[in-house]
Design a protein around this motif. Structure first.
Motif, PDB file in Angstrom:
ATOM      1  N   THR A 257      27.991  41.115  45.911  1.00 38.85           N
ATOM      2  CA  THR A 257      28.317  40.646  47.403  1.00 38.85           C
ATOM      3  C   THR A 257      29.708  39.762  47.040  1.00 38.85           C
ATOM      4  O   THR A 257      30.301  39.275  48.156  1.00 38.85           O
ATOM      5  N   GLY A 258      29.996  39.288  45.805  1.00 40.90           N
ATOM      6  CA  GLY A 258      31.249  38.520  45.834  1.00 40.90           C
ATOM      7  C   GLY A 258      30.874  37.430  44.663  1.00 40.90           C
ATOM      8  O   GLY A 258      29.720  37.185  44.330  1.00 40.90           O
ATOM      9  N   TYR A 259      31.975  36.706  44.466  1.00 42.38           N
ATOM     10  CA  TYR A 259      31.698  35.374  43.907  1.00 42.38           C
ATOM     11  C   TYR A 259      30.737  34.180  44.365  1.00 42.38           C
ATOM     12  O   TYR A 259      30.589  34.047  45.913  1.00 42.38           O
ATOM     13  N   GLU A 260      30.240  33.677  43.936  1.00 40.17           N
ATOM     14  CA  GLU A 260      29.180  32.574  44.274  1.00 40.17           C
ATOM     15  C   GLU A 260      30.185  31.341  44.929  1.00 40.17           C
ATOM     16  O   GLU A 260      31.179  30.827  44.047  1.00 40.17           O
ATOM     17  N   GLY A 261      29.675  30.469  45.559  1.00 37.42           N
ATOM     18  CA  GLY A 261      30.251  29.313  46.023  1.00 37.42           C
ATOM     19  C   GLY A 261      31.676  29.296  46.694  1.00 37.42           C
ATOM     20  O   GLY A 261      32.321  28.413  46.474  1.00 37.42           O
ATOM     21  N   GLY A 262      31.905  30.439  47.076  1.00 42.05           N
ATOM     22  CA  GLY A 262      33.351  30.478  47.798  1.00 42.05           C
ATOM     23  C   GLY A 262      34.532  30.371  46.800  1.00 42.05           C
ATOM     24  O   GLY A 262      34.380  30.212  45.563  1.00 42.05           O
ATOM     25  N   GLU A 263      35.746  29.984  47.340  1.00 37.08           N
ATOM     26  CA  GLU A 263      36.921  30.082  46.425  1.00 37.08           C
ATOM     27  C   GLU A 263      36.860  28.766  45.822  1.00 37.08           C
ATOM     28  O   GLU A 263      36.883  27.651  46.421  1.00 37.08           O
ATOM     29  N   HIS A 264      37.584  28.596  44.560  1.00 38.69           N
ATOM     30  CA  HIS A 264      37.876  27.266  43.933  1.00 38.69           C
ATOM     31  C   HIS A 264      39.266  27.512  43.458  1.00 38.69           C
ATOM     32  O   HIS A 264      39.871  28.041  43.229  1.00 38.69           O
TER      33      HIS A 264
ATOM     34  N   ARG B 114      40.462  33.043  39.471  1.00 39.57           N
ATOM     35  CA  ARG B 114      39.493  34.224  39.298  1.00 39.57           C
ATOM     36  C   ARG B 114      40.414  35.326  39.745  1.00 39.57           C
ATOM     37  O   ARG B 114      41.405  35.370  40.469  1.00 39.57           O
ATOM     38  N   PRO B 115      39.945  36.353  39.167  1.00 37.11           N
ATOM     39  CA  PRO B 115      40.562  37.722  39.683  1.00 37.11           C
ATOM     40  C   PRO B 115      40.002  38.162  40.908  1.00 37.11           C
ATOM     41  O   PRO B 115      38.816  37.611  41.683  1.00 37.11           O
ATOM     42  N   GLU B 116      40.631  38.744  41.793  1.00 33.02           N
ATOM     43  CA  GLU B 116      40.409  39.217  42.981  1.00 33.02           C
ATOM     44  C   GLU B 116      39.352  40.014  43.155  1.00 33.02           C
ATOM     45  O   GLU B 116      39.001  40.800  42.126  1.00 33.02           O
ATOM     46  N   PHE B 117      38.239  39.797  43.893  1.00 32.08           N
ATOM     47  CA  PHE B 117      37.040  40.513  43.938  1.00 32.08           C
ATOM     48  C   PHE B 117      37.195  41.841  44.767  1.00 32.08           C
ATOM     49  O   PHE B 117      37.719  41.788  45.901  1.00 32.08           O
ATOM     50  N   ILE B 118      36.857  43.048  44.273  1.00 29.12           N
ATOM     51  CA  ILE B 118      36.858  44.394  44.989  1.00 29.12           C
ATOM     52  C   ILE B 118      35.544  44.843  44.815  1.00 29.12           C
ATOM     53  O   ILE B 118      34.985  44.953  43.714  1.00 29.12           O
ATOM     54  N   ALA B 119      34.872  45.186  46.020  1.00 29.76           N
ATOM     55  CA  ALA B 119      33.486  45.515  46.102  1.00 29.76           C
ATOM     56  C   ALA B 119      33.273  47.091  45.660  1.00 29.76           C
ATOM     57  O   ALA B 119      33.452  47.890  46.505  1.00 29.76           O
ATOM     58  N   TYR B 120      33.385  47.448  44.196  1.00 31.83           N
ATOM     59  CA  TYR B 120      33.462  48.836  43.917  1.00 31.83           C
ATOM     60  C   TYR B 120      31.855  49.107  43.970  1.00 31.83           C
ATOM     61  O   TYR B 120      31.078  48.455  43.542  1.00 31.83           O
ATOM     62  N   PRO B 121      31.713  50.437  44.570  1.00 34.91           N
ATOM     63  CA  PRO B 121      30.324  50.714  44.736  1.00 34.91           C
ATOM     64  C   PRO B 121      29.326  50.876  43.510  1.00 34.91           C
ATOM     65  O   PRO B 121      28.483  50.571  43.619  1.00 34.91           O
ATOM     66  N   HIS B 122      29.912  51.223  42.366  1.00 33.92           N
ATOM     67  CA  HIS B 122      29.427  51.203  41.004  1.00 33.92           C
ATOM     68  C   HIS B 122      29.005  49.972  40.322  1.00 33.92           C
ATOM     69  O   HIS B 122      27.870  49.968  39.584  1.00 33.92           O
ATOM     70  N   LEU B 123      29.482  48.926  40.951  1.00 32.49           N
ATOM     71  CA  LEU B 123      29.271  47.569  40.567  1.00 32.49           C
ATOM     72  C   LEU B 123      28.094  47.023  41.390  1.00 32.49           C
ATOM     73  O   LEU B 123      27.305  46.116  40.812  1.00 32.49           O
ATOM     74  N   GLN B 124      27.746  47.546  42.589  1.00 28.88           N
ATOM     75  CA  GLN B 124      26.618  47.268  43.386  1.00 28.88           C
ATOM     76  C   GLN B 124      25.442  47.831  42.984  1.00 28.88           C
ATOM     77  O   GLN B 124      24.269  47.500  43.850  1.00 28.88           O
ATOM     78  N   ILE B 125      25.373  48.737  42.118  1.00 31.32           N
ATOM     79  CA  ILE B 125      23.913  49.359  41.936  1.00 31.32           C
ATOM     80  C   ILE B 125      23.059  48.369  41.228  1.00 31.32           C
ATOM     81  O   ILE B 125      23.312  48.018  40.307  1.00 31.32           O
ATOM     82  N   ARG B 126      21.885  48.433  41.845  1.00 29.01           N
ATOM     83  CA  ARG B 126      20.830  47.448  41.077  1.00 29.01           C
ATOM     84  C   ARG B 126      19.523  48.214  41.201  1.00 29.01           C
ATOM     85  O   ARG B 126      18.853  48.147  42.458  1.00 29.01           O
ATOM     86  N   SER B 127      19.247  49.253  40.162  1.00 28.45           N
ATOM     87  CA  SER B 127      17.959  49.921  40.224  1.00 28.45           C
ATOM     88  C   SER B 127      16.849  49.218  40.205  1.00 28.45           C
ATOM     89  O   SER B 127      15.616  49.550  40.809  1.00 28.45           O
ATOM     90  N   LYS B 128      16.875  48.209  39.476  1.00 28.28           N
ATOM     91  CA  LYS B 128      15.657  47.277  39.465  1.00 28.28           C
ATOM     92  C   LYS B 128      16.213  45.755  39.209  1.00 28.28           C
ATOM     93  O   LYS B 128      17.207  45.681  38.616  1.00 28.28           O
TER      94      LYS B 128
END
Length: 110
Positions: free
Chosen positions: A103-110, A67-81
């Motif tokens: 919020t990150g990947y589901e189910g933790g690290e594999h 998996r690529p490393e998760f970086i919480a970019y603000p523009h990826l967290q926008i959910r207007s609806k």
């Protein structure tokens, strides 16, 4: 109106006769063009598809499945609806191994 019809009728006959002559002459050229495209399809297009398939297969062999490393970019967290399917947070073609939620990947690290 009638004068325009009398004027246009000879022009239309001339145009129609020229079109038939061009059509008859182009028939032989059309056959040759079809033959050329058929040859190009077998000699160029099919080998090109084979080379692309080989390239894809070889790149897949060397591809990392981490998996690529998760970086919480603000523009990826926008959910207007919410999305109109499922729980509203997953995209339509969501892949839990590759696609992260805000919020990150589901189910933790594999």
């Amino acid at each position: 109106m009638a004068a325009a019809g009398r004027f246009l009728q000879p022009l239309l006959r001339t145009f129609s006769a020229q079109t038939r002559q061009l059509s008859a002459a182009a028939h032989g050229e059309t056959h040759q063009a079809a033959r050329t495209w058929k040859i190009l399809s077998f000699v160029v297009a099919l080998p090109a598809v084979g080379v692309c398939m080989l390239n894809t297969y070889l790149k897949m062999q060397h591809h990392s499945h981490d998996r690529p490393e998760f970086i919480a970019y603000p523009h990826l967290q926008i959910r207007s609806k919410p999305f109109p399917w499922g729980d509203g947070n997953h995209s339509l073609f969501h892949n839990s191994h590759v696609n992260a939620l805000p919020t990150g990947y589901e189910g933790g690290e594999h």
